[in-house]
Write a protein that holds these residues in place. Sequence first.
Motif, PDB file in Angstrom:
ATOM      1  N   MET A   1       0.858  -1.206   0.000  1.00  0.00           N
ATOM      2  CA  MET A   1       0.000   0.000   0.000  1.00  0.00           C
ATOM      3  C   MET A   1       0.884   1.242   0.000  1.00  0.00           C
ATOM      4  N   THR A   3       1.859   5.186   0.221  1.00  0.00           N
ATOM      5  CA  THR A   3       1.407   6.394   0.894  1.00  0.00           C
ATOM      6  C   THR A   3       2.272   7.550   0.441  1.00  0.00           C
ATOM      7  N   ASP A   4       1.840   8.742   0.766  1.00  0.00           N
ATOM      8  CA  ASP A   4       2.598   9.943   0.417  1.00  0.00           C
ATOM      9  C   ASP A   4       3.962   9.908   1.082  1.00  0.00           C
ATOM     10  N   ALA A   7       4.157  11.231   4.633  1.00  0.00           N
ATOM     11  CA  ALA A   7       3.143  10.794   5.588  1.00  0.00           C
ATOM     12  C   ALA A   7       3.723  10.644   6.984  1.00  0.00           C
ATOM     13  N   ARG A  90      -1.494  -2.142   6.281  1.00  0.00           N
ATOM     14  CA  ARG A  90      -0.198  -1.642   5.837  1.00  0.00           C
ATOM     15  C   ARG A  90       0.489  -2.652   4.936  1.00  0.00           C
ATOM     16  N   GLY A  94       4.054   1.466   3.534  1.00  0.00           N
ATOM     17  CA  GLY A  94       3.335   2.319   4.472  1.00  0.00           C
ATOM     18  C   GLY A  94       1.938   1.800   4.700  1.00  0.00           C
ATOM     19  N   GLY A  95       1.035   2.690   5.108  1.00  0.00           N
ATOM     20  CA  GLY A  95      -0.305   2.216   5.378  1.00  0.00           C
ATOM     21  C   GLY A  95      -1.261   3.324   5.757  1.00  0.00           C
ATOM     22  N   ARG A  96      -2.408   2.874   6.264  1.00  0.00           N
ATOM     23  CA  ARG A  96      -3.493   3.789   6.580  1.00  0.00           C
ATOM     24  C   ARG A  96      -4.225   3.273   7.813  1.00  0.00           C
ATOM     25  N   ALA A 104      -8.982   9.377   8.837  1.00  0.00           N
ATOM     26  CA  ALA A 104      -7.968   8.543   8.201  1.00  0.00           C
ATOM     27  C   ALA A 104      -6.588   9.163   8.408  1.00  0.00           C
ATOM     28  N   GLU A 106      -2.640   8.558   7.226  1.00  0.00           N
ATOM     29  CA  GLU A 106      -1.668   7.871   6.382  1.00  0.00           C
ATOM     30  C   GLU A 106      -0.313   7.854   7.091  1.00  0.00           C
ATOM     31  N   ASP A 108       4.045   6.289   6.827  1.00  0.00           N
ATOM     32  CA  ASP A 108       5.148   5.518   6.249  1.00  0.00           C
ATOM     33  C   ASP A 108       5.672   4.502   7.255  1.00  0.00           C
TER      34      ASP A 108
END
Length: 424
Positions: A1, A3-4, A7, A90, A94-96, A104, A106, A108
């Motif tokens: 997944m 992520t920015d 994050a 994740r 990374g993940g959420r 939510a 986000e 790393d």
Amino acid sequence: MATDETAGTLVVGAGQAGISLVTALRELGDTAPIALVGDEPEAPYERPPLSKSYLRGEHDRPTLVFHDAAWFADLGVELVTGDAVTTIERDARGGRAVTGSGRALEFDRLALTTGAVNRTLPLEGADLERVHSVRTLTDADRLAPRLRVAREVVVVGGGFIGLEIAASARALGAAVTVLEASDRLLGRSVTPLLSDTVRAAHERRGTRVLLGASAVGLIGEDGHAVGVALADGSVLDADVVVVGVGVDPRTDLAAQLGLTVDPRGIVVDEHARTSDGLTVAAGDCAVGPNPFARGLVGPTRLESVAHATDQARAAAATLTGRPAAYASVPWFWSDQGDLRLQIAGLPHGADHTVVRGDPAAERFSLLSYRDGLLIAIESVGSPTDYLAVKRALEKGMTIPADSAADSSVPLKRLITRGRDTRSP
């Protein structure tokens, strides 16, 4: 997944381990965004006073808080309070996470510092009013006004928290009875001689201690507790019942992520890494290798401010790519009224104990040895002894057992080099 890239780090759990991990990240020069999420409405605060000075009205709320809003802002830390993380997913990138309010987050990097929850009594009447336990500030706020007017208090559980609350209740004028199902107080944590001495000290102060005594039910009247029924058929009157029968680690999010957990906590290695090799965990929620070089080998879960702080620092180092094994001498303290216990090292597995001073006078130390090597000190009213041994253990030193009992000689003069290997 994916992520920015900015994050940053998500720290789930805003207790001692959580705030220590955040602090350590910044001290290590990490500048990525951090979100620290706690399910309690308060900013991170000190827990030790809750069962002691705070209950007695000697410690006010604002002084418990670690840092004000400006501190978090200055460090670039987003503090989220009163909103529990309910789901996390994740992958290697990374993940959420999603909170109970639907927010939510986000990330790393992920750290679980979720702590523990108090066990409840699986007994009829356990949900009555005036049945309390203390883990959070809200718990203490509920109990404190009750204790100040209580006449008869029954504490179920003779561990550190139970005894600290018992001493506070006694200081406030209540008649106090401590029920302990095993044959001694503090049985999982200290040597038998210290157990006996602590029991005698509480009894000298007017607390009744019943060993081998099991509660089988709580008796209610008009929705609140008025007594505790025991296995032997007797009943203890009580207008307040306090339950202190241990804690369970909070591992639900770790299990949701597929991490290895066992009944003692989230399984981590010496670098605070979980089984996925990415997530870290620290504090009361985690179980890992014994960090004490002279301690018994095997998975260990420690419950203390020092442990939460030190393991969180190891977790922070791992997150920044500079892992350093968590290897520290455990140390603890417990203020039970005017009785102060200080412990350094772990006495488990000792084959010899030296008594230094007079236990009856509540001014003494117990030095524990295994295979001739000093592994722990338990002190009551002897801070100088405690500090000398703590420093010796931290340096890999020892004190000859045949010299330690002479209280006329300061322990710091007896410190010598000792072999420092793990014992199986």
